[in-house]
Design a protein around this motif. Structure first.
Motif, PDB file in Angstrom:
ATOM      1  N   ALA A   5      38.038 -25.299  23.955  1.00 43.95           N
ATOM      2  CA  ALA A   5      37.153 -25.885  22.938  1.00 43.95           C
ATOM      3  C   ALA A   5      37.096 -25.019  21.685  1.00 43.95           C
ATOM      4  O   ALA A   5      36.957 -23.804  21.772  1.00 43.95           O
ATOM      5  CB  ALA A   5      35.744 -26.052  23.509  1.00 43.95           C
ATOM      6  N   LEU A   6      37.223 -25.672  20.549  1.00 51.02           N
ATOM      7  CA  LEU A   6      37.009 -24.950  19.295  1.00 51.02           C
ATOM      8  C   LEU A   6      36.464 -25.886  18.234  1.00 51.02           C
ATOM      9  O   LEU A   6      36.457 -27.105  18.408  1.00 51.02           O
ATOM     10  CB  LEU A   6      38.256 -24.207  18.828  1.00 51.02           C
ATOM     11  CG  LEU A   6      39.406 -24.900  18.146  1.00 51.02           C
ATOM     12  CD1 LEU A   6      40.304 -23.857  17.493  1.00 51.02           C
ATOM     13  CD2 LEU A   6      40.218 -25.693  19.137  1.00 51.02           C
ATOM     14  N   SER A   7      35.948 -25.310  17.147  1.00 52.92           N
ATOM     15  CA  SER A   7      35.329 -26.122  16.108  1.00 52.92           C
ATOM     16  C   SER A   7      36.211 -26.138  14.871  1.00 52.92           C
ATOM     17  O   SER A   7      37.040 -25.258  14.672  1.00 52.92           O
ATOM     18  CB  SER A   7      33.950 -25.565  15.760  1.00 52.92           C
ATOM     19  OG  SER A   7      34.086 -24.234  15.316  1.00 52.92           O
ATOM     20  N   LYS A   8      36.017 -27.179  14.081  1.00 52.22           N
ATOM     21  CA  LYS A   8      36.872 -27.375  12.912  1.00 52.22           C
ATOM     22  C   LYS A   8      36.365 -26.647  11.673  1.00 52.22           C
ATOM     23  O   LYS A   8      37.032 -26.627  10.661  1.00 52.22           O
ATOM     24  CB  LYS A   8      36.921 -28.881  12.594  1.00 52.22           C
ATOM     25  CG  LYS A   8      38.213 -29.536  13.016  1.00 52.22           C
ATOM     26  CD  LYS A   8      38.309 -30.915  12.393  1.00 52.22           C
ATOM     27  CE  LYS A   8      39.455 -31.702  12.974  1.00 52.22           C
ATOM     28  NZ  LYS A   8      39.502 -33.070  12.418  1.00 52.22           N
ATOM     29  N   LEU A  47      43.259 -29.188  23.604  1.00 51.60           N
ATOM     30  CA  LEU A  47      42.186 -28.672  22.747  1.00 51.60           C
ATOM     31  C   LEU A  47      41.088 -29.715  22.605  1.00 51.60           C
ATOM     32  O   LEU A  47      41.374 -30.901  22.437  1.00 51.60           O
ATOM     33  CB  LEU A  47      42.731 -28.347  21.351  1.00 51.60           C
ATOM     34  CG  LEU A  47      43.839 -27.301  21.231  1.00 51.60           C
ATOM     35  CD1 LEU A  47      44.253 -27.171  19.768  1.00 51.60           C
ATOM     36  CD2 LEU A  47      43.361 -25.945  21.768  1.00 51.60           C
ATOM     37  N   LEU A  48      39.839 -29.278  22.648  1.00 53.31           N
ATOM     38  CA  LEU A  48      38.706 -30.133  22.322  1.00 53.31           C
ATOM     39  C   LEU A  48      38.168 -29.693  20.979  1.00 53.31           C
ATOM     40  O   LEU A  48      37.958 -28.498  20.757  1.00 53.31           O
ATOM     41  CB  LEU A  48      37.564 -29.982  23.333  1.00 53.31           C
ATOM     42  CG  LEU A  48      37.782 -30.307  24.802  1.00 53.31           C
ATOM     43  CD1 LEU A  48      36.429 -30.300  25.514  1.00 53.31           C
ATOM     44  CD2 LEU A  48      38.469 -31.642  24.964  1.00 53.31           C
ATOM     45  N   VAL A  55      30.254 -25.511  21.152  1.00 54.97           N
ATOM     46  CA  VAL A  55      31.340 -24.897  21.934  1.00 54.97           C
ATOM     47  C   VAL A  55      30.816 -24.241  23.228  1.00 54.97           C
ATOM     48  O   VAL A  55      31.326 -24.520  24.316  1.00 54.97           O
ATOM     49  CB  VAL A  55      32.165 -23.895  21.088  1.00 54.97           C
ATOM     50  CG1 VAL A  55      33.130 -23.098  21.973  1.00 54.97           C
ATOM     51  CG2 VAL A  55      32.942 -24.619  19.995  1.00 54.97           C
ATOM     52  N   PRO A  56      29.754 -23.380  23.166  1.00 55.51           N
ATOM     53  CA  PRO A  56      29.275 -22.762  24.404  1.00 55.51           C
ATOM     54  C   PRO A  56      28.814 -23.796  25.430  1.00 55.51           C
ATOM     55  O   PRO A  56      28.997 -23.597  26.627  1.00 55.51           O
ATOM     56  CB  PRO A  56      28.094 -21.897  23.948  1.00 55.51           C
ATOM     57  CG  PRO A  56      28.320 -21.666  22.504  1.00 55.51           C
ATOM     58  CD  PRO A  56      29.021 -22.884  21.982  1.00 55.51           C
ATOM     59  N   THR A  57      28.230 -24.881  24.973  1.00 59.30           N
ATOM     60  CA  THR A  57      27.737 -25.907  25.902  1.00 59.30           C
ATOM     61  C   THR A  57      28.886 -26.522  26.693  1.00 59.30           C
ATOM     62  O   THR A  57      28.801 -26.663  27.916  1.00 59.30           O
ATOM     63  CB  THR A  57      26.981 -27.008  25.127  1.00 59.30           C
ATOM     64  OG1 THR A  57      26.014 -26.373  24.290  1.00 59.30           O
ATOM     65  CG2 THR A  57      26.296 -27.980  26.063  1.00 59.30           C
TER      66      THR A  57
END
Ligand code: PRT
Ligand code: MG
Length: 211
Positions: A5-8, A47-48, A55-57
């Motif tokens: 998981a990562l953020s954009k 990848l999510l 992300v931690p959730t």
């Protein structure tokens, strides 16, 4: 299958080259794709794309095995069910207290009156001011904290600062550093116990890539 998981947002620009350096390349550009699940060159890894604070959730509940999350988010939300094996050294900034340029913060603190603090990081702010023995009223915001002191919503803010440009542009100044912030590799603790053979090698590769 391993799920990462990562953020954009901000961390992403630095995370993508880091992923490349550990041998992971998305099959389509995350910037232009609207897909939330992206395949990679590794058939066993997907990848999510989620909100930075989510992300931690995803990793805590095991919906993702691994992810990249800011220390700010991890400190604020707690890291139950997670291990944080690697400081990735990206997304660097600091958590700070900021006030309007004309405000004498030290005098405000010494006066002992309650201080109104606007922030997205209420737990971090509560802990910080409690340790200083300063009484605060916390006002939870979800963004643009810099606006709050300008319109009388709060006396001070607690927010992330990197260049200081945003504070400056809004007539604010940094008066106290709470902590240094960087992005961390996070791993689901249970997944690491049950499938170390698939997760460990990637964790080690990350550690080597940044070490
Ligand atoms: O998910 P959510 O919407 O709540 O978060 P978001 O959209 O803000 O997340 P995103 O994707 O932008 O990433 C946020 C993460 O990037 C944080 O959790 C940090 O770990 C990291 N990071 C690093 C930063 C900054 N630097 C940063 N400077 N996140 C935010 N900022 C903001 C800050 O809040 C302020 O508004 O940038 C502004 C200050 O920047 P300067 O350069 O003007 O000082
Ligand atoms: Mg943002």
């Amino acid at each position: 299958m391993m799920t990462f998981a990562l953020s954009k947002g901000r961390i992403f620009d630095e995370a993508l080259p880091l992923l490349k350096s550990v041998g992971i390349t998305p099959l389509e550009s995350p910037e232009s794709s609207r897909k939330l699940i992206l395949g990679t060159n590794r058939p066993d890894l997907r990848l999510l794309i989620v909100r930075a604070s989510d992300v931690p959730t995803y990793v805590q509940y095991g919906a993702a095995d691994m992810g990249i999350a800011g220390a700010d988010v991890l400190t604020e939300q707690g890291n139950e069910g997670l291990v944080q094996p690697v400081d990735l050294g990206i997304g660097k900034c600091r958590m700070s207290v900021a006030v309007p340029e004309g405000l004498d913060y030290q005098t405000l603190v010494q006066r002992g009156a309650r201080i109104r603090v606007a922030t997205k990081y209420v737990n971090i702010a509560r802990t910080h001011f409690a340790a200083k023995g300063v009484h605060v009223d916390l006002i939870k915001l979800y963004g643009s904290m810099e606006l709050a002191p300008l319109v009388g919503l709060a006396d001070v803010i607690v927010d992330l600062v990197s260049t200081g440009g945003t504070l400056k542009a809004n007539g604010l100044k940094e008066v106290e550093k709470i902590s240094e912030v960087s992005a961390r590799l996070i791993v689901n603790q249970a997944a690491l116990k049950t499938r170390p053979e698939s997760l460990r090698p990637l964790m080690d590769t990350f550690a080597k890539a940044v070490g």
